[in-house]
Design an enzyme around this catalytic site. Structure first.
Site, mmCIF file in Angstrom:
data_model
loop_
_atom_site.group_PDB
_atom_site.id
_atom_site.type_symbol
_atom_site.label_atom_id
_atom_site.label_comp_id
_atom_site.label_asym_id
_atom_site.label_seq_id
_atom_site.Cartn_x
_atom_site.Cartn_y
_atom_site.Cartn_z
ATOM 1 N N SER A 216 0.830 -1.203 0.000
ATOM 2 C CA SER A 216 0.000 0.000 0.000
ATOM 3 C C SER A 216 0.868 1.258 0.000
ATOM 4 O O SER A 216 1.629 1.474 -0.934
ATOM 5 C CB SER A 216 -0.947 -0.041 1.202
ATOM 6 O OG SER A 216 -2.017 0.840 1.028
ATOM 7 N N LYS A 268 -21.569 16.867 8.160
ATOM 8 C CA LYS A 268 -20.589 17.281 9.167
ATOM 9 C C LYS A 268 -20.256 16.146 10.137
ATOM 10 O O LYS A 268 -19.130 16.048 10.622
ATOM 11 C CB LYS A 268 -21.117 18.492 9.945
ATOM 12 C CG LYS A 268 -20.100 19.088 10.910
ATOM 13 C CD LYS A 268 -18.833 19.527 10.182
ATOM 14 C CE LYS A 268 -17.803 20.083 11.141
ATOM 15 N NZ LYS A 268 -16.540 20.418 10.453
#
Length: 397
Positions: A216, A268
């Site tokens: 990765s 949010k």
């Protein structure tokens, strides 16, 4: 024998005896002063000896001769004490010298021991020598921030700093990145890649040495280097991006925990543990992941001289062994750290055996902090809580 032969000047024996008494008296006056009998002490006539002959024998009675002797002894003792008092500071100074030498010896041993330990663990280093290959370790989860080394994390700040130091050293001809990492933050990987590009722009080749794991984000930073060496059983690849969310709303309901959220926008509180993602939020999360994924693909494509389509065929997140990765063109060769050093020396134009400069090899403090004890784990969690406990979930590459 006549009297003239014994006394040629025909001197009266009483007069002679008187003269001798005067001489002996004057002598005794210096040593046997008796305040009770005046300036001149006399001996006891009871012994039958001539009173004109000075008596140097000790007076057993302790009444006459002892006082003069006592006075003389006290004078000698006073002189002796005066001499001893004058010499005592010098003796004290001399007596402190061995202790000072012992303390200095101990300090020297401690300093030499610290220097030896620091050198054996790679602390510091001689950056003034020439024809060197710098080795930089990247071990643990890659993330940004200021985290003490030895806690299982590799920060972009520390790695970038060491790359910059190596590139600024006129004696370093090449750099080796020794990687053992499962990946981490795409942002941290991008920061490291930026420093790799700067070093290569200065003409310093960079070689990657993969250990057990370089997947990765660890492969992200490997792609733009000059040469990648792995072991046939190294785990690498896993090209892709993931965003992890936790939904613990069911657990909160069982425990009777309720939340009231006041927010300025619908997204949010996206990723919060008290609820799952809405369909809109899932679509948005996918878009963010794909954006980071495209950056990853670009880095691999440019670094490995492969087309984007070729990279995407391999970039489905799967892990490859080092042997398979070489077949696919993701790595260049096999070998250990020292094979990577030799390759770096070759690319850097070093003739003969290169000198290795370990930039951030484990120090004593790192070993103590990263000993695996409970205290160390707790310390690590405190330092990386911003990453591990991200309220918006973790994006990993």
């Amino acid at each position: 024998m006549n009297d003239k032969s014994t006394n040629p000047e025909d001197t009266n024996s009483e007069e002679l005896s008187g003269d001798e008494n005067l001489q002996s008296s004057s002598h005794d006056g210096r040593e046997n002063f008796n305040p009770d009998k005046g300036a001149y002490g006399t001996s006891d006539n009871s012994s039958g000896r001539n009173s004109s002959v000075p008596d140097f024998a000790p007076d057993v009675s302790g009444k006459k001769g002892d006082q003069g002797a006592s006075f003389g002894n006290k004078e000698i003792e006073n002189k002796s004490l005066s001499m001893n008092s004058n010499l005592s500071p010098q003796k004290k100074k001399r007596s402190l010298i061995p202790y000072l030498l012992v303390v200095l010896a101990l300090i020297t041993v401690i300093l030499v021991s610290i220097a030896a330990i620091s050198f054996s663990f790679g602390a510091g280093g001689d950056l003034g020598s020439s024809e060197k290959v710098a080795v930089i370790y990247i071990q643990g989860t890659i993330l940004s921030g200021n985290v003490p080394a030895g806690l299982g994390y590799a920060t972009s700040e520390e790695i970038s700093e060491n790359i910059r130091k190596a590139a600024a050293d006129g004696g370093v001809r090449a750099i080796v990145l020794r990687i053992n990492s499962p990946g981490g933050s795409p942002a941290a990987a991008q920061e490291i890649v930026r420093e790799i590009e700067k070093a290569r722009a200065k003409g310093i080749p960079i070689v990657v040495s993969m250990g057990d794991l370089a997947t990765s984000a660890a492969y992200y930073i490997s792609a733009p280097t000059d040469y990648i060496i792995a072991n046939p059983s190294t785990n690498t690849g896993s090209i892709g991006v993931i965003w992890v969310f936790q939904n613990m709303s069911a657990s909160y309901q069982e425990e009777g925990v309720d939340h009231y959220i006041a927010k300025s926008g619908e997204l949010k509180d996206m990723g919060s543990t008290w609820r799952g993602l809405t369909d809109e939020e899932k679509e948005y999360a996918d878009a963010v992941v794909m954006e980071s994924y495209e950056d990853f693909i670009t880095e691999v494509s440019e670094g490995r001289n492969m087309s984007r389509s070729e990279v995407k065929e391999l970039a489905d997140g799967r892990i490859y062994t080092g042997a398979r990765a070489k077949e696919l063109g993701l790595v260049d060769g096999f070998g250990n750290l020292y094979d990577a050093v030799d390759k770096a020396a070759e690319l850097g134009g070093i003739e003969g055996e290169p000198r290795i400069e370990y930039m951030n090899r484990a120090t004593l403090s790192r070993l103590l902090l990263g000993s695996g004890s409970g205290g160390s784990n707790e310390t690590a969690e405190q330092f990386v809580s911003y990453f591990e406990e991200n309220p918006y979930g973790k994006i990993l590459a």
